[in-house]
Design an enzyme around this catalytic site. Sequence first.
Site, mmCIF file in Angstrom:
data_model
loop_
_atom_site.group_PDB
_atom_site.id
_atom_site.type_symbol
_atom_site.label_atom_id
_atom_site.label_comp_id
_atom_site.label_asym_id
_atom_site.label_seq_id
_atom_site.Cartn_x
_atom_site.Cartn_y
_atom_site.Cartn_z
ATOM 1 N N ASP A 99 -1.753 -5.843 1.718
ATOM 2 C CA ASP A 99 -2.177 -5.222 0.454
ATOM 3 C C ASP A 99 -1.968 -6.076 -0.806
ATOM 4 O O ASP A 99 -0.895 -6.666 -0.983
ATOM 5 C CB ASP A 99 -1.370 -3.943 0.190
ATOM 6 C CG ASP A 99 -1.294 -3.027 1.373
ATOM 7 O OD1 ASP A 99 -1.886 -3.326 2.413
ATOM 8 O OD2 ASP A 99 -0.612 -1.998 1.249
ATOM 9 N N GLU A 273 -2.139 6.363 2.205
ATOM 10 C CA GLU A 273 -1.438 5.190 1.666
ATOM 11 C C GLU A 273 -2.102 4.757 0.358
ATOM 12 O O GLU A 273 -3.254 5.103 0.078
ATOM 13 C CB GLU A 273 -1.504 4.024 2.667
ATOM 14 C CG GLU A 273 -0.919 4.363 4.030
ATOM 15 C CD GLU A 273 -0.875 3.162 4.981
ATOM 16 O OE1 GLU A 273 0.122 3.022 5.677
ATOM 17 O OE2 GLU A 273 -1.836 2.364 5.026
HETATM 18 C C1 FRU Z 1 -0.980 -0.308 3.628
HETATM 19 C C2 FRU Z 1 0.508 -0.325 3.950
HETATM 20 C C3 FRU Z 1 1.288 0.420 2.877
HETATM 21 C C4 FRU Z 1 2.645 -0.211 2.951
HETATM 22 C C5 FRU Z 1 2.301 -1.653 3.249
HETATM 23 C C6 FRU Z 1 3.334 -2.351 4.092
HETATM 24 O O1 FRU Z 1 -1.675 -1.339 4.262
HETATM 25 O O2 FRU Z 1 0.756 0.216 5.224
HETATM 26 O O3 FRU Z 1 1.332 1.823 3.054
HETATM 27 O O4 FRU Z 1 3.364 -0.100 1.774
HETATM 28 O O5 FRU Z 1 1.058 -1.652 3.940
HETATM 29 O O6 FRU Z 1 3.043 -3.708 4.222
#
Ligand code: FRU
Length: 583
Positions: A99, A273
Amino acid sequence: MARRADPARQDNTFIMIMRRGFAASVLAGISCWMTSRARAEPAPQGGSPLRRGREEPETSHPAPADRPGGNAPTAARATDETLYRPSVHFTPATGFMNDPNGLLHDGRYWHLYYQYDPFAPYAGQVHWGHAVSTDLMHWEDRPIALDMTEAGEAFTGSAVLDAHDSSGLFPAGTGGIVVLFTRATAKAQTQNLAWSSDGGTSFTEYAGNPVLDVGSNSFRDPKVVFHRETGRWIMVVALARQHRIIFYASPDLLHWTEISRFGPAGLPGVDYECPNLVELPVEGGGTRWVLFVSINPGAPQGGSATQYFVGTFDGTRFVPDEPVVTLIDFAKDFYALQFYENVPSGDPVAIGWMGNWQYCEETPTRSWRGVMSLPRRMRLRRDAASRLRVVQAPEGLEALRGPEIEATVGRLEAGHGVELPLPANAALDIVLSVEVDPRPSGLPPGDKGRSGRFIIGFANANDDLLSIGFDAFSGQVWLDREGLHGFSQPFFTESFSVAVTPDTRKVSFRIVLDACSVELFLNDGMDVGTALIFPTAALDRLRMETSGAGATVRDLHIYPLARAMNRVPPPPVSAPGPSPSST
Ligand code: FRU
């Protein structure tokens, strides 16, 4: 994202994260791909004793002692760099990236923080990587901004400019960058604050952390915005497994009060998320609030996808206009998008991660994994049904356009095509619009769907084919990576489609092709398809062809894009001319 703790590591706080997460007779000369399709090779095992003997590297991650890419064979590393490394998209030099985080313009720089495992090309030991840019295209690496600590990994979060020191954390009369992010262990996910007095390079963690703890281990990804009308900070954060977004308000970024909840709504999936709340301009005037919610797994296309709701936000509660949910992308590789804060022009700009938890740890690069989308300017437009939809356009890409590659196609009779060579080592920005002829008369009943297609093929001498096409009489566009032979995995779905123009035989395309990525913007961004692509050699031929009906191609422009990311020395770029041919 599924997760579990690895007992072998619990005592040293390393938390193991597990994530799973047509073109029939279209282009002459492209065939037999099924027999030549390469199988994805198993990813390499790291040198750590913890990893030795594991059958599935996706379920584990190397220890910090493993150097990034150290376990990638030289030949694989060469392919990583020469064939798959994008030149106008941000990728990490080594390690694993997912992300985008902390997207902020601080008055001088665009900051791009990102979820980062510096130790291996697998998701696992999550830090915040960091890069800065003055144009959103050329990125300079900065040191890791947030480490894993005993409090957990540094999961997704956002950044704001606390220019007037509402937090009281900065020396009198100054302000700076504040980030809010999730600390994650197997047992708990809490929201934490850190601030930087050196322009976002290094951060101090707030002594009063966590600033939010609801006793859950699926509570993550805070996105903070300043709400001008009420003069307070608003945070949206996911109660992932409960399919809820919680809204909090704060006067000072430190003390947060719950003000409302949203959801479950739209598509449940397994986890909600990376929520984002943003006020987007409506073409023609006015604004509307949009709530983006990423879901994983369980997207209609499989795995990870981002849905959005258009509505109103009064400073306390988000109310969607209608119980309709729309996906931001019709393909599979645009996830966890985040909007920039403090954009100088005021135009909303977002970046998404080009990936999908179903296969992101198995894609065929060995020394690095993870690609950011192009920065995209977003706004709202009414569609044919008068529904407000998010439209997207690359932001700032035109500045990289080199001299146009001369190409004229014009009119193509039914069953005809043209082919032209493309520079093998440059990213391309291709725009065109096409109008397919009216349906030929005298067709037998029931022949509707099989007539009137316009096909764009990117191909090479290895029989790789990326096919993009428009079926005019059903008003649908496809994006098909099935004919690319560099990667195969059960979840790496091959073909995607979208209904674009119910009432016309016209469509416009903007295609940005860059090594292992393609971004397809249809009808000025009304529909967008984002996909990772893995050919076995550079796609150095462009074909345009019709089937079933003739078509007219207008406003065709093909631009090579200047390399913005200098991860590797630029290979020589040849700029060939066109060689139209009848098929
Ligand atoms: C989304 C996610 C988020 C989390 C991050 C961990 O892709 O799963 O929810 O904070 O990646 O790397």
